[in-house]
Design a protein around this motif. Sequence first.
Motif, PDB file in Angstrom:
ATOM      1  N   THR A  33      -8.927  -9.564  -9.063  1.00 28.96           N
ATOM      2  CA  THR A  33      -7.600  -8.963  -9.140  1.00 28.96           C
ATOM      3  C   THR A  33      -7.034  -8.777  -7.738  1.00 28.96           C
ATOM      4  O   THR A  33      -7.773  -8.615  -6.773  1.00 28.96           O
ATOM      5  CB  THR A  33      -7.605  -7.599  -9.843  1.00 28.96           C
ATOM      6  N   MET A  34      -5.728  -8.830  -7.665  1.00 29.44           N
ATOM      7  CA  MET A  34      -5.026  -8.472  -6.444  1.00 29.44           C
ATOM      8  C   MET A  34      -3.905  -7.522  -6.841  1.00 29.44           C
ATOM      9  O   MET A  34      -3.349  -7.641  -7.932  1.00 29.44           O
ATOM     10  CB  MET A  34      -4.470  -9.696  -5.723  1.00 29.44           C
ATOM     11  N   GLY A  35      -3.603  -6.618  -5.963  1.00 26.41           N
ATOM     12  CA  GLY A  35      -2.594  -5.639  -6.333  1.00 26.41           C
ATOM     13  C   GLY A  35      -1.948  -4.982  -5.137  1.00 26.41           C
ATOM     14  O   GLY A  35      -2.382  -5.160  -3.994  1.00 26.41           O
ATOM     15  N   TRP A  36      -0.901  -4.247  -5.450  1.00 27.77           N
ATOM     16  CA  TRP A  36      -0.168  -3.482  -4.450  1.00 27.77           C
ATOM     17  C   TRP A  36      -0.208  -2.004  -4.814  1.00 27.77           C
ATOM     18  O   TRP A  36      -0.002  -1.639  -5.981  1.00 27.77           O
ATOM     19  CB  TRP A  36       1.276  -3.956  -4.362  1.00 27.77           C
ATOM     20  N   TYR A  37      -0.474  -1.205  -3.828  1.00 25.64           N
ATOM     21  CA  TYR A  37      -0.461   0.245  -3.956  1.00 25.64           C
ATOM     22  C   TYR A  37       0.480   0.781  -2.886  1.00 25.64           C
ATOM     23  O   TYR A  37       0.798   0.094  -1.920  1.00 25.64           O
ATOM     24  CB  TYR A  37      -1.858   0.821  -3.749  1.00 25.64           C
ATOM     25  N   ARG A  38       0.914   2.016  -3.066  1.00 26.22           N
ATOM     26  CA  ARG A  38       1.768   2.620  -2.053  1.00 26.22           C
ATOM     27  C   ARG A  38       1.440   4.087  -1.894  1.00 26.22           C
ATOM     28  O   ARG A  38       0.937   4.737  -2.811  1.00 26.22           O
ATOM     29  CB  ARG A  38       3.244   2.437  -2.396  1.00 26.22           C
ATOM     30  N   GLN A  39       1.739   4.578  -0.708  1.00 26.65           N
ATOM     31  CA  GLN A  39       1.526   5.985  -0.419  1.00 26.65           C
ATOM     32  C   GLN A  39       2.707   6.502   0.391  1.00 26.65           C
ATOM     33  O   GLN A  39       2.945   6.049   1.514  1.00 26.65           O
ATOM     34  CB  GLN A  39       0.222   6.209   0.339  1.00 26.65           C
ATOM     35  N   ALA A  40       3.421   7.436  -0.203  1.00 25.49           N
ATOM     36  CA  ALA A  40       4.541   8.075   0.482  1.00 25.49           C
ATOM     37  C   ALA A  40       4.028   9.291   1.238  1.00 25.49           C
ATOM     38  O   ALA A  40       2.981   9.843   0.887  1.00 25.49           O
ATOM     39  CB  ALA A  40       5.603   8.478  -0.535  1.00 25.49           C
ATOM     40  N   PRO A  41       4.747   9.731   2.257  1.00 26.36           N
ATOM     41  CA  PRO A  41       4.308  10.905   3.023  1.00 26.36           C
ATOM     42  C   PRO A  41       4.088  12.108   2.125  1.00 26.36           C
ATOM     43  O   PRO A  41       4.940  12.458   1.308  1.00 26.36           O
ATOM     44  CB  PRO A  41       5.477  11.137   3.985  1.00 26.36           C
ATOM     45  N   GLY A  42       2.917  12.712   2.260  1.00 22.44           N
ATOM     46  CA  GLY A  42       2.608  13.908   1.493  1.00 22.44           C
ATOM     47  C   GLY A  42       2.212  13.659   0.056  1.00 22.44           C
ATOM     48  O   GLY A  42       2.017  14.614  -0.709  1.00 22.44           O
ATOM     49  N   LYS A  43       2.091  12.399  -0.333  1.00 20.72           N
ATOM     50  CA  LYS A  43       1.740  12.073  -1.713  1.00 20.72           C
ATOM     51  C   LYS A  43       0.464  11.246  -1.755  1.00 20.72           C
ATOM     52  O   LYS A  43       0.043  10.672  -0.752  1.00 20.72           O
ATOM     53  CB  LYS A  43       2.882  11.321  -2.395  1.00 20.72           C
ATOM     54  N   GLN A  44      -0.134  11.193  -2.940  1.00 20.20           N
ATOM     55  CA  GLN A  44      -1.336  10.392  -3.128  1.00 20.20           C
ATOM     56  C   GLN A  44      -0.972   8.906  -3.266  1.00 20.20           C
ATOM     57  O   GLN A  44       0.138   8.568  -3.668  1.00 20.20           O
ATOM     58  CB  GLN A  44      -2.088  10.853  -4.378  1.00 20.20           C
ATOM     59  N   ARG A  45      -1.936   8.068  -2.928  1.00 15.15           N
ATOM     60  CA  ARG A  45      -1.747   6.644  -3.104  1.00 15.15           C
ATOM     61  C   ARG A  45      -1.651   6.342  -4.601  1.00 15.15           C
ATOM     62  O   ARG A  45      -2.427   6.878  -5.396  1.00 15.15           O
ATOM     63  CB  ARG A  45      -2.895   5.865  -2.472  1.00 15.15           C
ATOM     64  N   GLU A  46      -0.710   5.467  -4.970  1.00 15.71           N
ATOM     65  CA  GLU A  46      -0.525   5.128  -6.363  1.00 15.71           C
ATOM     66  C   GLU A  46      -0.468   3.617  -6.543  1.00 15.71           C
ATOM     67  O   GLU A  46      -0.060   2.879  -5.641  1.00 15.71           O
ATOM     68  CB  GLU A  46       0.761   5.761  -6.905  1.00 15.71           C
ATOM     69  N   SER A  47      -0.848   3.195  -7.725  1.00 15.53           N
ATOM     70  CA  SER A  47      -0.778   1.783  -8.053  1.00 15.53           C
ATOM     71  C   SER A  47       0.666   1.385  -8.324  1.00 15.53           C
ATOM     72  O   SER A  47       1.402   2.094  -9.015  1.00 15.53           O
ATOM     73  CB  SER A  47      -1.640   1.496  -9.281  1.00 15.53           C
ATOM     74  N   VAL A  48       1.080   0.260  -7.778  1.00 12.62           N
ATOM     75  CA  VAL A  48       2.431  -0.251  -7.997  1.00 12.62           C
ATOM     76  C   VAL A  48       2.398  -1.428  -8.973  1.00 12.62           C
ATOM     77  O   VAL A  48       3.113  -1.439  -9.968  1.00 12.62           O
ATOM     78  CB  VAL A  48       3.063  -0.697  -6.667  1.00 12.62           C
ATOM     79  N   ALA A  49       1.557  -2.415  -8.663  1.00 14.25           N
ATOM     80  CA  ALA A  49       1.477  -3.609  -9.502  1.00 14.25           C
ATOM     81  C   ALA A  49       0.143  -4.292  -9.259  1.00 14.25           C
ATOM     82  O   ALA A  49      -0.347  -4.318  -8.132  1.00 14.25           O
ATOM     83  CB  ALA A  49       2.620  -4.575  -9.196  1.00 14.25           C
ATOM     84  N   ILE A  50      -0.420  -4.833 -10.341  1.00 12.26           N
ATOM     85  CA  ILE A  50      -1.708  -5.524 -10.274  1.00 12.26           C
ATOM     86  C   ILE A  50      -1.603  -6.822 -11.038  1.00 12.26           C
ATOM     87  O   ILE A  50      -0.933  -6.880 -12.076  1.00 12.26           O
ATOM     88  CB  ILE A  50      -2.831  -4.646 -10.861  1.00 12.26           C
ATOM     89  N   ILE A  51      -2.273  -7.848 -10.533  1.00  6.87           N
ATOM     90  CA  ILE A  51      -2.304  -9.132 -11.222  1.00  6.87           C
ATOM     91  C   ILE A  51      -3.750  -9.624 -11.268  1.00  6.87           C
ATOM     92  O   ILE A  51      -4.476  -9.575 -10.283  1.00  6.87           O
ATOM     93  CB  ILE A  51      -1.373 -10.168 -10.550  1.00  6.87           C
ATOM     94  N   THR A  52      -4.157 -10.087 -12.438  1.00  5.26           N
ATOM     95  CA  THR A  52      -5.528 -10.567 -12.610  1.00  5.26           C
ATOM     96  C   THR A  52      -5.627 -12.057 -12.295  1.00  5.26           C
ATOM     97  O   THR A  52      -4.611 -12.732 -12.102  1.00  5.26           O
ATOM     98  CB  THR A  52      -6.005 -10.337 -14.041  1.00  5.26           C
ATOM     99  N   SER A  53      -6.847 -12.543 -12.291  1.00  4.93           N
ATOM    100  CA  SER A  53      -7.060 -13.970 -12.033  1.00  4.93           C
ATOM    101  C   SER A  53      -6.418 -14.828 -13.112  1.00  4.93           C
ATOM    102  O   SER A  53      -6.045 -15.973 -12.860  1.00  4.93           O
ATOM    103  CB  SER A  53      -8.551 -14.266 -11.946  1.00  4.93           C
ATOM    104  N   GLY A  54      -6.267 -14.249 -14.302  1.00  2.00           N
ATOM    105  CA  GLY A  54      -5.639 -14.993 -15.389  1.00  2.00           C
ATOM    106  C   GLY A  54      -4.133 -14.884 -15.418  1.00  2.00           C
ATOM    107  O   GLY A  54      -3.482 -15.507 -16.266  1.00  2.00           O
ATOM    108  N   GLY A  55      -3.596 -14.088 -14.505  1.00  2.00           N
ATOM    109  CA  GLY A  55      -2.151 -13.958 -14.426  1.00  2.00           C
ATOM    110  C   GLY A  55      -1.565 -12.767 -15.166  1.00  2.00           C
ATOM    111  O   GLY A  55      -0.343 -12.563 -15.162  1.00  2.00           O
ATOM    112  N   SER A  56      -2.405 -11.965 -15.787  1.00  4.57           N
ATOM    113  CA  SER A  56      -1.901 -10.769 -16.448  1.00  4.57           C
ATOM    114  C   SER A  56      -1.452  -9.760 -15.405  1.00  4.57           C
ATOM    115  O   SER A  56      -2.077  -9.625 -14.355  1.00  4.57           O
ATOM    116  CB  SER A  56      -2.989 -10.143 -17.333  1.00  4.57           C
TER     117      SER A  56
END
Length: 121
Positions: A33-56
Amino acid sequence: QVQLVESGGGLVQAGESLRLSCAASGSIFRIDTMGWYRQAPGKQRESVAIITSGGSTNYADSVKGRFTISRDTAKNMVYLQMNSLKSEDTAMYYCNSMYKASLFSRELEVWGQGTLVTVSS
């Protein structure tokens, strides 16, 4: 060792678009899997988008309909097209990957250093 290098962040105005890229390099047998996460100042890191090897794909509710994740398996790259950006999208964006270094190795996780996205209102 596997490295992830992000690019494409910057300063934009609300309503504009950005495209983030992430390149994986090193001893890679298979990327699951590959994905993007983000963390804003003062906030916890959160998942934004994930894509699997199969494209899901899987998206955070806050970005559905605005962000699109895609990957180039041959190049070990993942992209995040971000449209209609809002001030609340301002954050450091991190690339993440779950991969195997060899056929019989356990699955490993790696993070990039991050790329800053700033959206002005």
